[in-house]
Scaffold this motif. Structure first.
Motif, PDB file in Angstrom:
ATOM      1  N   LEU A 149       0.832  -1.201   0.000  1.00  0.00           N
ATOM      2  CA  LEU A 149       0.000   0.000   0.000  1.00  0.00           C
ATOM      3  C   LEU A 149       0.872   1.257   0.000  1.00  0.00           C
ATOM      4  O   LEU A 149       0.612   2.200  -0.738  1.00  0.00           O
ATOM      5  CB  LEU A 149      -0.934   0.011   1.213  1.00  0.00           C
ATOM      6  N   ALA A 150       1.927   1.274   0.807  1.00  0.00           N
ATOM      7  CA  ALA A 150       2.830   2.426   0.847  1.00  0.00           C
ATOM      8  C   ALA A 150       3.499   2.625  -0.514  1.00  0.00           C
ATOM      9  O   ALA A 150       3.640   3.758  -0.986  1.00  0.00           O
ATOM     10  CB  ALA A 150       3.895   2.229   1.936  1.00  0.00           C
ATOM     11  N   PHE A 151       3.878   1.537  -1.161  1.00  0.00           N
ATOM     12  CA  PHE A 151       4.488   1.625  -2.485  1.00  0.00           C
ATOM     13  C   PHE A 151       3.504   2.216  -3.490  1.00  0.00           C
ATOM     14  O   PHE A 151       3.857   3.102  -4.275  1.00  0.00           O
ATOM     15  CB  PHE A 151       4.954   0.237  -2.936  1.00  0.00           C
ATOM     16  N   ALA A 152       2.255   1.759  -3.473  1.00  0.00           N
ATOM     17  CA  ALA A 152       1.231   2.265  -4.403  1.00  0.00           C
ATOM     18  C   ALA A 152       0.977   3.752  -4.173  1.00  0.00           C
ATOM     19  O   ALA A 152       0.844   4.526  -5.124  1.00  0.00           O
ATOM     20  CB  ALA A 152      -0.057   1.466  -4.247  1.00  0.00           C
ATOM     21  N   VAL A 153       0.918   4.172  -2.910  1.00  0.00           N
ATOM     22  CA  VAL A 153       0.702   5.589  -2.597  1.00  0.00           C
ATOM     23  C   VAL A 153       1.886   6.418  -3.098  1.00  0.00           C
ATOM     24  O   VAL A 153       1.697   7.493  -3.681  1.00  0.00           O
ATOM     25  CB  VAL A 153       0.473   5.787  -1.079  1.00  0.00           C
ATOM     26  N   ALA A 154       3.093   5.930  -2.905  1.00  0.00           N
ATOM     27  CA  ALA A 154       4.280   6.665  -3.371  1.00  0.00           C
ATOM     28  C   ALA A 154       4.260   6.824  -4.887  1.00  0.00           C
ATOM     29  O   ALA A 154       4.544   7.910  -5.408  1.00  0.00           O
ATOM     30  CB  ALA A 154       5.550   5.944  -2.919  1.00  0.00           C
ATOM     31  N   ILE A 155       3.907   5.777  -5.608  1.00  0.00           N
ATOM     32  CA  ILE A 155       3.832   5.848  -7.074  1.00  0.00           C
ATOM     33  C   ILE A 155       2.760   6.850  -7.488  1.00  0.00           C
ATOM     34  O   ILE A 155       2.970   7.660  -8.399  1.00  0.00           O
ATOM     35  CB  ILE A 155       3.549   4.456  -7.678  1.00  0.00           C
ATOM     36  N   ALA A 156       1.601   6.829  -6.835  1.00  0.00           N
ATOM     37  CA  ALA A 156       0.516   7.767  -7.169  1.00  0.00           C
ATOM     38  C   ALA A 156       0.967   9.209  -6.943  1.00  0.00           C
ATOM     39  O   ALA A 156       0.692  10.085  -7.772  1.00  0.00           O
ATOM     40  CB  ALA A 156      -0.724   7.451  -6.349  1.00  0.00           C
ATOM     41  N   VAL A 157       1.662   9.469  -5.843  1.00  0.00           N
ATOM     42  CA  VAL A 157       2.132  10.830  -5.559  1.00  0.00           C
ATOM     43  C   VAL A 157       3.125  11.281  -6.626  1.00  0.00           C
ATOM     44  O   VAL A 157       3.054  12.408  -7.114  1.00  0.00           O
ATOM     45  CB  VAL A 157       2.754  10.905  -4.139  1.00  0.00           C
ATOM     46  N   ILE A 158       4.015  10.401  -7.012  1.00  0.00           N
ATOM     47  CA  ILE A 158       5.001  10.741  -8.043  1.00  0.00           C
ATOM     48  C   ILE A 158       4.298  11.062  -9.363  1.00  0.00           C
ATOM     49  O   ILE A 158       4.631  12.047 -10.033  1.00  0.00           O
ATOM     50  CB  ILE A 158       6.031   9.603  -8.225  1.00  0.00           C
ATOM     51  N   LEU A 159       3.311  10.251  -9.745  1.00  0.00           N
ATOM     52  CA  LEU A 159       2.577  10.505 -10.980  1.00  0.00           C
ATOM     53  C   LEU A 159       1.847  11.838 -10.937  1.00  0.00           C
ATOM     54  O   LEU A 159       1.857  12.594 -11.918  1.00  0.00           O
ATOM     55  CB  LEU A 159       1.584   9.377 -11.252  1.00  0.00           C
ATOM     56  N   VAL A 160       1.216  12.149  -9.820  1.00  0.00           N
ATOM     57  CA  VAL A 160       0.501  13.425  -9.699  1.00  0.00           C
ATOM     58  C   VAL A 160       1.479  14.589  -9.834  1.00  0.00           C
ATOM     59  O   VAL A 160       1.209  15.564 -10.532  1.00  0.00           O
ATOM     60  CB  VAL A 160      -0.279  13.494  -8.373  1.00  0.00           C
ATOM     61  N   VAL A 161       2.619  14.503  -9.184  1.00  0.00           N
ATOM     62  CA  VAL A 161       3.614  15.581  -9.263  1.00  0.00           C
ATOM     63  C   VAL A 161       4.098  15.754 -10.695  1.00  0.00           C
ATOM     64  O   VAL A 161       4.185  16.874 -11.197  1.00  0.00           O
ATOM     65  CB  VAL A 161       4.793  15.302  -8.298  1.00  0.00           C
ATOM     66  N   VAL A 162       4.380  14.654 -11.395  1.00  0.00           N
ATOM     67  CA  VAL A 162       4.849  14.740 -12.776  1.00  0.00           C
ATOM     68  C   VAL A 162       3.781  15.373 -13.662  1.00  0.00           C
ATOM     69  O   VAL A 162       4.074  16.262 -14.460  1.00  0.00           O
ATOM     70  CB  VAL A 162       5.249  13.341 -13.307  1.00  0.00           C
ATOM     71  N   ILE A 163       2.534  14.949 -13.516  1.00  0.00           N
ATOM     72  CA  ILE A 163       1.449  15.502 -14.339  1.00  0.00           C
ATOM     73  C   ILE A 163       1.259  16.984 -14.043  1.00  0.00           C
ATOM     74  O   ILE A 163       1.093  17.795 -14.957  1.00  0.00           O
ATOM     75  CB  ILE A 163       0.150  14.703 -14.127  1.00  0.00           C
ATOM     76  N   VAL A 164       1.302  17.371 -12.779  1.00  0.00           N
ATOM     77  CA  VAL A 164       1.132  18.784 -12.432  1.00  0.00           C
ATOM     78  C   VAL A 164       2.267  19.616 -13.016  1.00  0.00           C
ATOM     79  O   VAL A 164       2.040  20.685 -13.575  1.00  0.00           O
ATOM     80  CB  VAL A 164       1.035  18.960 -10.895  1.00  0.00           C
ATOM     81  N   VAL A 165       3.484  19.117 -12.916  1.00  0.00           N
ATOM     82  CA  VAL A 165       4.626  19.868 -13.441  1.00  0.00           C
ATOM     83  C   VAL A 165       4.521  19.989 -14.963  1.00  0.00           C
ATOM     84  O   VAL A 165       4.726  21.062 -15.524  1.00  0.00           O
ATOM     85  CB  VAL A 165       5.963  19.199 -13.034  1.00  0.00           C
ATOM     86  N   VAL A 166       4.169  18.901 -15.650  1.00  0.00           N
ATOM     87  CA  VAL A 166       4.061  18.928 -17.105  1.00  0.00           C
ATOM     88  C   VAL A 166       2.911  19.836 -17.539  1.00  0.00           C
ATOM     89  O   VAL A 166       3.024  20.580 -18.498  1.00  0.00           O
ATOM     90  CB  VAL A 166       3.859  17.498 -17.659  1.00  0.00           C
ATOM     91  N   ASN A 167       1.795  19.777 -16.829  1.00  0.00           N
ATOM     92  CA  ASN A 167       0.608  20.531 -17.221  1.00  0.00           C
ATOM     93  C   ASN A 167       0.662  22.003 -16.833  1.00  0.00           C
ATOM     94  O   ASN A 167      -0.121  22.792 -17.340  1.00  0.00           O
ATOM     95  CB  ASN A 167      -0.648  19.918 -16.616  1.00  0.00           C
TER      96      ASN A 167
END
Length: 180
Positions: free
Chosen positions: A65-83
């Motif tokens: 669960l901690a791994f999945a949350v970390a991946i989700a946070v990383i994806l959100v940060v990347v999308i926000v930075v790109v967008n």
């Protein structure tokens, strides 16, 4: 004395024969472990096997669960930075050029123009709402435009999903830009 004769003092038949079939007595009860060597004690028994498995499963699930949350946070940060390029936010790339209601189908349609101000080819997801003169949203629709090159202008339409019987205004409510 022959090999089959017992030594002195032993009754005949007390020793197994040295030739011929050998018969063993069956063990009674569970097999016994030999006692530990002198001065040593048996290690203390741990928790029952079920409890060890439950703890391992629990910590494994927590780790996953901690791994999945970390991946989700990383994806959100990347999308926000790109967008959200600070010079040219995605919403600045889209404008409504026409807003109509088709009298035959009673579907609202917005014509939009996308001009990619970013430095990378991008895919745009656009949501438009159709608002009546009273200020009530009467329909909404969306479109995706793929691989818009840097500096390129693309014209497309966004259709509403509901029947509309009155004049509407069109408003872009969401623009997502992802580098392709």
């Amino acid at each position: 004395m022959t090999p089959s004769e017992p030594p002195e003092g032993e009754p005949p038949g007390s020793r197994p024969p040295t030739s011929g079939p050998h018969w063993e007595r069956p063990q009674q009860g569970p097999p016994q472990e030999p006692p530990p060597p002198g001065g040593w004690a048996r290690p203390p028994a741990g928790p029952p096997p079920g409890k060890q498995r439950s703890r391992a499963c629990f910590w494994g699930c927590v780790g996953a669960l901690a791994f999945a949350v970390a991946i989700a946070v990383i994806l959100v940060v990347v999308i926000v930075v790109v967008n959200n390029e600070t010079d040219h936010p995605p919403a600045d790339d889209v404008k409504v050029t026409a807003c109509t209601v088709n009298s035959a189908t009673q579907q609202a349609t917005a014509r939009v123009e996308i001009h990619n101000h970013s430095s990378k080819a991008s895919t745009y997801a656009i949501t438009v709402e159709f608002v009546a003169a009273s200020g009530t949203r009467v329909s909404e629709g969306g479109t995706v435009s793929s691989t818009v090159a840097p500096g390129q202008t693309v014209r497309t339409e966004v259709g509403g999903v509901d029947r509309v019987t009155q004049k509407v205004t069109c408003k872009v409510t969401d623009v997502t830009r992802v580098a392709s």
